[in-house]
Design an enzyme around this catalytic site. Sequence first.
Site, PDB file in Angstrom:
ATOM      1  N   SER A 135       0.865  -1.182   0.000  1.00 49.48           N
ATOM      2  CA  SER A 135       0.000   0.000   0.000  1.00 49.48           C
ATOM      3  C   SER A 135       0.892   1.219   0.000  1.00 49.48           C
ATOM      4  O   SER A 135       2.073   1.145   0.367  1.00 49.48           O
ATOM      5  CB  SER A 135      -0.889   0.014   1.250  1.00 49.48           C
ATOM      6  N   TYR A 148      -3.226  -0.428  10.411  1.00 48.08           N
ATOM      7  CA  TYR A 148      -3.056  -0.668   8.972  1.00 48.08           C
ATOM      8  C   TYR A 148      -1.639  -0.318   8.536  1.00 48.08           C
ATOM      9  O   TYR A 148      -0.978  -1.082   7.833  1.00 48.08           O
ATOM     10  CB  TYR A 148      -4.075   0.167   8.209  1.00 48.08           C
TER      11      TYR A 148
END
Length: 243
Positions: A135, A148
């Site tokens: 990501s 996250y």
Amino acid sequence: MTGAGSGIGRSVALALAGAGWSVAVAGRRTGPLEETAAAAGQGADVLPVRADVSAPGDVTTLFETVRERYGRLDLLFNNAGTFGPAGVPLEDIAYEEWRQVVDVNLTGAFLCAQGAFRVMKEQDPQGGRIINNGSISAHVPRPNSIAYTATKHAMTGLTKSLSLDGRPYRIACGQIDIGNAATDMTARMRTGILQANGQLAVEPVMDAADVARTVLHMAELPLEANVQFATVMATAMPYIGRG
């Protein structure tokens, strides 16, 4: 392919199936997986397999099913992930919420990579490829995204270790770091999301099919070549200069 019931996972599954790959699509819910298989159209070989990547037994069954059906495994796309509680200050995150993100994003990726290694080392010809979904958050965080962000930074370490440990067995491993693909997970970016300066701002997104084309390119390289890290993002998103 994990997390294949929607979003990036579905787009990549369709791209691979369209290019002639046989694709096992995994996820926690059978219905969305069957929708992915149906979207691939007649003639496509898409096998739905219900599996929770955070459950070791499910992962074992997933790879046994793939080996029984196809005889070998040439590609794992480690895609399953969850963002966790959105916009919650770290002091208010419950242990169970933290644990869920770690279990899916990091432990799940490890378990699937481990399962892939076992198959790829034993098969003849030996080898295969693992592509991890990192990501933009593997590089820089968003506000209030500690679980996250921590798991996505850890994904980079996982990718590097897999690359090193896979060398003797012709197992290549790369990572695609994605920014603002248009999925359910990024829906709030189109209405306004918290920025590092405390303001809310609408962020541009890109079509998930643009990500799928990149994954397909990475997947179809010969094992003698590898895209170690690739970043695919909405051009105007606030990443360069974030904060």
